[in-house]
Structures are given as C-alpha cells and as structure tokens.
Design an enzyme around this catalytic site. Structure first.
Site, PDB file in Angstrom:
ATOM      1  N   ASP A 184       0.845  -1.193   0.000  1.00 24.90           N
ATOM      2  CA  ASP A 184       0.000   0.000   0.000  1.00 24.90           C
ATOM      3  C   ASP A 184       0.880   1.241   0.000  1.00 24.90           C
ATOM      4  OD1 ASP A 184      -2.350   1.511   0.113  1.00 24.90           O
ATOM      5  OD2 ASP A 184      -2.197   1.704   2.281  1.00 24.90           O
ATOM      6  N   GLU A 268      -2.744  -1.888  -5.110  1.00 30.22           N
ATOM      7  CA  GLU A 268      -3.978  -1.184  -5.396  1.00 30.22           C
ATOM      8  C   GLU A 268      -3.794  -0.462  -6.717  1.00 30.22           C
ATOM      9  OE1 GLU A 268      -6.889   0.986  -2.190  1.00 30.22           O
ATOM     10  OE2 GLU A 268      -4.745   1.164  -2.015  1.00 30.22           O
ATOM     11  N   ASP A 350      -1.451   2.167   7.849  1.00 30.52           N
ATOM     12  CA  ASP A 350      -0.868   1.693   6.595  1.00 30.52           C
ATOM     13  C   ASP A 350      -0.735   0.170   6.554  1.00 30.52           C
ATOM     14  OD1 ASP A 350      -0.707   4.304   5.896  1.00 30.52           O
ATOM     15  OD2 ASP A 350       1.441   4.510   6.292  1.00 30.52           O
TER      16      ASP A 350
END
Ligand code: ZN
Length: 401
Positions: A184, A268, A350
């Site tokens: 991420d 992502e 996170d």
C-alpha cells in the site's frame, strides 16, 4: 523478453556534431509533422496519418531549404514520425494529452532500428558513423543477445545516453514460492507491506529535493534569455535527472527483492494523477513514484513467472478492519493508528491497509481471475462485499477523509 540496457557514452567531436544535427532534424521533422496534423484537423477536419506525414517527409527532403535533412540517417526521422503516430493513438484513446512540440533545451532523442545501425564485436556503429560509439559498458549485455533498436538521447543537462533494446532469451522463471505480499502507498511511510514492514525513501532524497529548490530559485532570479538562464536551466535539469535516477535505482532494488521473495504481489490500482491533486498526499505519492513501482513490478513479474494482481481502487483498504471486516465511515489522513469500534483491534493505518489489499488480492486470485494490465479484475471477489463497491466521486478520489 524485451529488455532495455542503458549506458552513458561520450561521443567524439565528429560524432557529437553528427548526433546533434540528427537530433535537430528529428525534432524539426516531428514538429513539422505535428503542425501539419494539427492544421489538417482544425482547419479542414482531416485526419493526417502516419503515411501522409511519411510522404511529406519525402517531399521536405527535396525542398532546397530543407536539403540538410538528407545529411543525416533517415531511420530516426522515420521513427520520429512513428512515435508521433503513437502519441496521437494515445491521445485518441484518452491515455495522454495532445502531443507537444519538441523543444531544443529539453535535449532530444533519435531512435535507430536495425536498418540504422550495425552491431559488431559488441560495439554499436550508427549509420553515417565510422567509429563505434564510445559507450561506458557499466553492465554486460547477456551473451548471444543482439540489440534490435538503439536510442541515442541527449538529456537537458547535456549528457549523452544510449539505450539498447535487446531480446533477452537468458531470462528464466524463478523457482516457485508460496509467499504473497500486499503493498500500500503509505501515509506514514513510502510503502507499507502486509508483512508489517514500512519502507521509506533513502535519506539522500531529502538532500536532493533541497538542492532542487535551491537551483530552481536561482533560475527564477536570472534574467530571461541571458546566458546565465541557460546555465541555471542546465543545473536544474541535472538535479532533476539525478532525482529520477536515484528513484529508479532505489525502486529497482526494491522491486527485484519483492519479486524474488514472493509468488504473488498485490497492489492497489491507484489513479496517481487524481491523487496528486490532493496536496496532503502529493509529496508522498509523487515521491513514491507508485506508477514507476507498478511498472517495474509488471515487467519483472512477467520475466520471472510471478503474478501481479491489481485490486479495485475503490476497495476501502484503509477504512476496513482487517480483523472483523467492519468498515469505519471516516478515517482522516492525519490518523495514523485507530481502534476498530466493533472488535477493538488496534490498527496501524498503513499496515492494516496493506493486509487488506493482500486478502482482497488473494480472494481474486483464488477464483481464477485473469488480470490484464489496465483492466479491472474480471472476477469481482472484492465487489461481492457491498461495502467494497464505491462510487467514484467527481474528484476521482477515494473518499478516505
Ligand atoms: Zn474490527
């Protein structure tokens, strides 16, 4: 597998003259063709295509005032027109902006396909050049592999580079492993991994950014068009390219390690451009060079027989509790840690997001989705959870705040 090898080189004075002339001609032909295409469309609603511009080039070469075009190899001129065609294709497909004119102070490049160079004794001989290019071979080209395209580039700070596109048949898939990782873009770090790791930019990036601000300020104080402007502009370009290469180098090491250690990597599918509009995220995202990271992961996974999964970017990776699946309504960017109101688990923002990305990606992987680059997962494991489907807001940002 196509693979590019890039080197610095130091042309002889004669080569430098010829190459600068070539770059100038490539730029001129590209700009003239772009002007013709623009004019054709806006004044006569006609689509001028590659074949038309190619015919124009033949005519230009016969004009007396442009006869210098015949003094350089015609291969890069033709390639320039092909690149313009590509730029237009990207524009029509809404992947890019309308092509821009090329400017001299940005440097330039010339692409030589097989007809435009010779590869002999592991040396590059460009058309109309007797001597081999004095290349600094900082790494070896795999034995038995020959380049099929050579691009010569002059950067804005005046340095010469050559890039050799090689069909590398020595790349072999890595041995399979059962490890997977989710990544991420971090708020508190550059990248967070589902293994609980936080990866940050190397320290010297800060120094380079400071240096960049300093030279940019100095450039803004110079009188326009003066010799000093020119010098200052080169300095800015030099720091810019230093930053670019430091970042690429850092990301290369990082992606190689990730690909070596994991069979499946899940990221992502972020819309970088939209995120840059968010000033709070801007520094992180642009620095993270998320796009470059994903690009490197893409080709390295292809090379080494690994799988890269991109998950739906509207999946609430940050706001979802990785323990019980509860999705909180709001999670402002300044919140680094939070407790799930339902199950009470304490989350690092996170790391929780990275773990959610891993879980979502593995779910997609299990149901046999075929993820093509730039496409949505065909198997919507993520979307089965009604909370996982988000509407795109007009700003195109995930409602993370
Ligand atoms: Zn929970």
């Amino acid at each position: 597998m196509e693979r590019a090898f890039r080197y610095r080189f130091y042309p002889t004075p004669e080569q430098q003259t010829l190459l600068r002339q070539t770059l100038g001609c490539v730029r001129l032909v590209y700009n003239k063709a772009l002007a013709a295409r623009t004019e054709g469309w806006y004044e006569r609603q006609e689509r001028v295509d590659y074949a038309d511009t190619s015919a124009m080039l033949t005519a230009w070469k016969k004009e007396e005032s442009l006869s210098f075009l015949t003094e350089v190899s015609s291969v890069p001129l033709q390639q320039g027109l092909r690149n313009l065609q590509k730029a237009f294709a990207n524009f029509w497909a809404k992947r890019a902006k309308y092509p821009n004119f090329k400017r001299k102070h940005n440097g330039g490049s010339a692409e030589f396909t097989k007809a435009g160079f010779r590869w002999k004794n592991n040396q590059v001989f460009l058309a109309k050049c007797d001597q081999a290019l004095p290349i600094v071979w900082s790494r070896e080209i795999p034995p038995g592999c020959n380049p099929n395209t050579i691009t010569v580039k002059l950067d804005a700070s005046g340095r010469w580079f050559v890039s050799l596109l090689v069909d590398d048949h020595t790349i072999k898939s890595l041995e399979k492993t059962d490890k997977s990782v989710g990544l991420d873009v971090g708020i508190t770090s550059l990248i967070a991994t589902s293994n609980g790791e936080k990866i940050n930019n190397p320290r010297h990036f800060k120094r380079l950014r400071r240096k960049l601000r300093q030279v940019q300020k100095s450039l803004s104080r110079k009188q326009k068009g003066s010799n000093n402007t020119h010098k200052a502009r080169r300095k800015v370009a030099k720091v810019h390219s230093k930053i670019t290469y430091a970042r690429k180098d850092f990301l290369n090491k990082l992606t190689t390690q990730l690909v070596r250690e994991n069979q499946t990597i899940i990221v992502e599918d972020l819309a970088i451009k939209n995120m840059i509009k968010n000033p709070k995220l801007a520094l992180h995202i642009s620095d993270a060079s998320w796009g470059e990271l994903v690009r490197q992961l893409e080709y390295k996974c292809r090379w080494y027989g690994r799988e890269l999964i991109k998950i739906d970017r509207w999946f609430p990776s940050s706001k979802r509790c990785g323990n019980c699946g509860h999705v909180v309504e709001k999670l402002p960017l300044n919140i680094r840690e939070w407790d799930c109101p339902k199950c009470g688990t304490n989350h690092d923002r996170d790391l929780n997001a990275a773990r959610n990305i891993l879980a979502a990606g593995l779910a997609v992987s299990v149901c046999g989705a075929n993820i093509r680059p730039d496409s949505q997962p065909t198997c919507r494991a993520v979307a089965k959870n009604p909370k996982g489907v988000r509407k795109q807001n007009p700003q195109g940002q995930e409602a993370e705040t």
